[in-house]
Design a protein around this motif. Structure first.
Motif, mmCIF file in Angstrom:
data_model
loop_
_atom_site.group_PDB
_atom_site.id
_atom_site.type_symbol
_atom_site.label_atom_id
_atom_site.label_comp_id
_atom_site.label_asym_id
_atom_site.label_seq_id
_atom_site.Cartn_x
_atom_site.Cartn_y
_atom_site.Cartn_z
ATOM 1 N N LYS A 1 55.610 31.328 51.613
ATOM 2 C CA LYS A 1 54.698 30.629 51.716
ATOM 3 C C LYS A 1 53.010 30.661 51.759
ATOM 4 O O LYS A 1 52.496 30.316 51.154
ATOM 5 N N LEU A 2 53.479 31.763 52.938
ATOM 6 C CA LEU A 2 51.885 32.787 52.701
ATOM 7 C C LEU A 2 51.218 33.549 52.015
ATOM 8 O O LEU A 2 49.968 34.232 51.680
ATOM 9 N N ASP A 3 52.044 34.174 51.820
ATOM 10 C CA ASP A 3 51.938 35.094 50.469
ATOM 11 C C ASP A 3 51.118 34.634 49.300
ATOM 12 O O ASP A 3 50.572 35.117 49.097
ATOM 13 N N THR A 4 51.718 33.468 48.904
ATOM 14 C CA THR A 4 51.376 33.006 47.560
ATOM 15 C C THR A 4 49.827 32.510 48.266
ATOM 16 O O THR A 4 48.374 33.114 46.875
ATOM 17 N N LYS A 5 49.098 31.993 49.037
ATOM 18 C CA LYS A 5 47.731 32.035 49.524
ATOM 19 C C LYS A 5 47.005 33.887 49.555
ATOM 20 O O LYS A 5 46.363 33.736 49.726
ATOM 21 N N VAL A 6 48.069 34.417 50.178
ATOM 22 C CA VAL A 6 47.382 36.032 50.680
ATOM 23 C C VAL A 6 47.009 36.088 49.295
ATOM 24 O O VAL A 6 45.320 36.927 49.042
ATOM 25 N N LYS A 7 48.174 36.436 48.109
ATOM 26 C CA LYS A 7 47.717 37.024 46.808
ATOM 27 C C LYS A 7 46.072 36.081 46.140
ATOM 28 O O LYS A 7 45.464 36.564 46.090
ATOM 29 N N GLU A 8 45.883 34.551 46.256
ATOM 30 C CA GLU A 8 45.251 33.919 45.972
ATOM 31 C C GLU A 8 43.451 34.665 46.725
ATOM 32 O O GLU A 8 42.794 35.068 45.706
ATOM 33 N N ILE A 9 43.963 35.048 47.803
ATOM 34 C CA ILE A 9 42.777 35.773 48.058
ATOM 35 C C ILE A 9 42.408 36.625 47.345
ATOM 36 O O ILE A 9 40.504 37.174 46.949
ATOM 37 N N ILE A 10 43.255 37.137 47.660
ATOM 38 C CA ILE A 10 43.182 38.624 46.604
ATOM 39 C C ILE A 10 42.845 38.626 45.684
ATOM 40 O O ILE A 10 41.859 39.348 44.920
ATOM 41 N N GLY A 11 42.987 37.498 44.470
ATOM 42 C CA GLY A 11 42.556 37.201 43.387
ATOM 43 C C GLY A 11 41.036 36.673 43.102
ATOM 44 O O GLY A 11 40.427 37.176 42.149
ATOM 45 N N GLU A 12 40.659 36.184 44.335
ATOM 46 C CA GLU A 12 39.299 35.995 44.327
ATOM 47 C C GLU A 12 38.404 37.096 44.309
ATOM 48 O O GLU A 12 36.944 37.016 44.124
ATOM 49 N N ARG A 13 38.977 38.244 45.548
ATOM 50 C CA ARG A 13 38.188 38.779 46.081
ATOM 51 C C ARG A 13 37.117 40.082 44.778
ATOM 52 O O ARG A 13 36.226 39.933 44.833
ATOM 53 N N LYS A 14 38.030 40.823 44.065
ATOM 54 C CA LYS A 14 37.156 41.514 42.819
ATOM 55 C C LYS A 14 36.202 40.802 42.261
ATOM 56 O O LYS A 14 35.141 41.056 41.560
ATOM 57 N N PRO A 15 36.355 38.848 41.107
ATOM 58 C CA PRO A 15 35.911 38.608 40.958
ATOM 59 C C PRO A 15 34.263 38.177 41.896
ATOM 60 O O PRO A 15 33.180 38.183 41.005
ATOM 61 N N LEU A 16 34.740 37.740 42.967
ATOM 62 C CA LEU A 16 33.389 37.794 43.977
ATOM 63 C C LEU A 16 32.494 39.011 43.685
ATOM 64 O O LEU A 16 31.480 38.720 44.143
ATOM 65 N N ILE A 17 32.751 39.621 43.899
ATOM 66 C CA ILE A 17 32.790 41.684 44.532
ATOM 67 C C ILE A 17 31.596 41.498 42.884
ATOM 68 O O ILE A 17 30.566 41.663 42.889
ATOM 69 N N ASP A 18 31.900 41.648 41.722
ATOM 70 C CA ASP A 18 31.266 41.381 40.557
ATOM 71 C C ASP A 18 30.954 40.405 40.589
ATOM 72 O O ASP A 18 29.051 40.864 40.281
ATOM 73 N N ALA A 19 30.606 39.161 41.013
ATOM 74 C CA ALA A 19 29.645 37.983 41.065
ATOM 75 C C ALA A 19 28.356 38.510 41.778
ATOM 76 O O ALA A 19 27.555 37.809 41.504
ATOM 77 N N GLY B 1 19.855 42.685 43.012
ATOM 78 C CA GLY B 1 18.897 43.040 44.324
ATOM 79 C C GLY B 1 20.198 42.920 45.529
ATOM 80 O O GLY B 1 20.191 43.634 46.608
ATOM 81 N N VAL B 2 21.185 42.717 45.124
ATOM 82 C CA VAL B 2 22.142 42.604 46.123
ATOM 83 C C VAL B 2 23.437 43.929 45.614
ATOM 84 O O VAL B 2 23.415 44.248 44.455
ATOM 85 N N THR B 3 23.971 44.490 46.823
ATOM 86 C CA THR B 3 24.715 45.038 46.756
ATOM 87 C C THR B 3 26.439 45.028 47.088
ATOM 88 O O THR B 3 25.432 44.636 48.572
ATOM 89 N N ALA B 4 27.052 44.635 46.818
ATOM 90 C CA ALA B 4 28.570 44.451 47.033
ATOM 91 C C ALA B 4 28.860 45.391 47.353
ATOM 92 O O ALA B 4 29.403 46.337 45.835
ATOM 93 N N TYR B 5 30.123 46.048 47.721
ATOM 94 C CA TYR B 5 31.036 47.004 48.073
ATOM 95 C C TYR B 5 31.690 46.597 48.094
ATOM 96 O O TYR B 5 32.547 45.652 48.269
ATOM 97 N N PRO B 6 33.132 48.100 47.202
ATOM 98 C CA PRO B 6 34.709 47.866 46.984
ATOM 99 C C PRO B 6 34.881 46.894 47.912
ATOM 100 O O PRO B 6 34.924 47.900 49.371
ATOM 101 N N SER B 7 35.853 46.686 48.277
ATOM 102 C CA SER B 7 36.814 46.287 49.484
ATOM 103 C C SER B 7 37.891 46.199 49.134
ATOM 104 O O SER B 7 38.851 45.160 48.611
#
Ligand code: PLP
Length: 362
Positions: free
Chosen positions: A264-282, A288-294
């Motif tokens: 049940k928790l893993d679904t949410k963890v995967k959701e957060i992981i899925g948000e990470r790269k799009p957020l960094i790119d955006a 002027g913003v530099t967001a670092y890989p994570s």
């Protein structure tokens, strides 16, 4: 006057450092401490509460949480007698530093990294040797290896590193393990978000310690559960520096319930992981913003403006992030936790607007 003289009896190295604190703020969106934005599911909370209603509160918890150790061993792919459970993984960090270090010993850590290593290392009297990250905020593996192998008594690597999100290549950790029997501690607080672990090497290297926590992926920061994985002989010794009954029955029951329902928790963890790269790119698309890989559930970023200003303007909109500009090297940096899609969008919108406004004001 009397206070003064008793304080002077405290170790000078302790008096010289400042305490680990975090100010409280009012907010609508809390993305400053890398907690899980999703609370423990209500039905699981109810089951835990039911157990707590039946169990006597006047009785001590088990001296050693055997069942939890066994479930953790299964989860982590290690042996139960090589698991130490702590009141948060911070307690295991403290126990490790207490048994291995003292005045005259050297603790090697990268810098910047999680503040607690230096703090407790200093409290126990050790000399803390910081190896700076490279300019792109990745680990300087060659220098860390060199400094540690020279005369280090313990190495701590936070992997992925808080607050930068960078990964230490596992093969480079193994290359250190091959060359020394001094303890190498790998703090994998964000393991579930990184999906990579060094734990597979525990059976080969008796000096490897892996730290994990329930405070991030398991949504349990409020109940304080963490654990260490190490060879059973070491666990026996390190366990001597933990307090008896360090983990209360409520926390033990909660951790067991969450392990049992991890899908049940893993679904949410995967959701957060899925948000990470799009957020960094955006974020990187904002001028002027530099967001670092994570590889963790947080993102380090820099802007052309004072971090304090960005922090305060976001807070005025109810968004609480972390100003990390007091860390070494990070004078221009802030850190934001990856949250739900709607939180992330709101953060992005305001960050975009604030940068636009600040540019206009110049
Ligand atoms: C959040 C975090 C922890 C967790 O500590 P607990 O005591 O288990 O809450 C440990 N290490 C790092 C690097 C962290 O960021």
């Amino acid at each position: 006057m009397k206070n003064d003289s008793v304080i002077k009896r405290i170790k000078p190295e302790v008096r010289a450092i400042s305490a680990y604190t975090l100010r409280e703020y009012e907010y609508e969106i809390k993305i400053n401490q890398n907690e899980n934005p999703y609370d423990v599911p209500c039905e699981l909370k109810k089951e835990i509460l039911e157990f707590a209603m039946e169990r006597s509160w006047s009785r001590y918890p088990p001296f050693i949480p055997e069942e939890l150790k066994e479930r953790l061993a299964e989860y982590a792919g290690w042996k139960a007698d090589g698991v130490l459970v702590g009141n948060g993984s911070n307690e295991i960090i403290q126990a490790l530093l207490t048994v291995f270090l003292e005045r005259g010993k050297k603790l090697v850590i990268p810098s910047p990294t999680f503040t607690l290593y230096r703090l407790i290392g200093t409290v126990v009297g050790a000399e803390v040797i910081s190896v700076p990250l490279r300019n792109d905020y990745t680990f300087d593996c060659d220098e860390i290896e060199k400094q540690f192998l020279k005369d280090g008594d313990m190495l701590i690597i936070c992997n992925p590193n808080n607050p930068t999100g960078c990964m230490y290549p596992l093969s480079r950790i193994e290359s250190i393990l091959q060359k020394t029997d001094a303890p190498v501690v790998v703090d994998e607080a964000y393991f579930e978000f990184a999906g990579e672990t060094i734990a597979g090497l525990l059976k080969e290297y008796g000096n490897l310690v892996v730290l994990r926590t329930f405070s991030k992926a398991f949504s349990l920061a409020g109940l304080r559960v963490g654990y260490g994985l190490m060879n059973p002989d070491m666990a026996k010794e390190v366990g001597k520096a933990k307090l008896p009954y360090n983990i209360n029955f409520f926390s033990i029951a909660s951790a067991l319930k969450l392990l049992e329902n991890y899908t049940k928790l893993d679904t949410k963890v995967k959701e957060i992981i899925g948000e990470r790269k799009p957020l960094i790119d955006a974020m990187n698309k904002i001028e002027g913003v530099t967001a670092y890989p994570s590889k963790a559930n947080f993102i380090l970023f820099e802007t052309p403006f004072a971090p304090k200003k960005i922090f305060e303007r976001l807070l005025a909109e109810g968004i609480l992030i972390r100003d990390v500009s007091s860390y070494p090297m990070l004078e221009k940096a802030l850190r934001v936790s990856v949250s739900t899609q709607s939180d992330n969008r709101r953060f992005l919108n305001y960050l975009t607007r604030i940068l636009y406004e600040l540019k206009d004001e110049r």
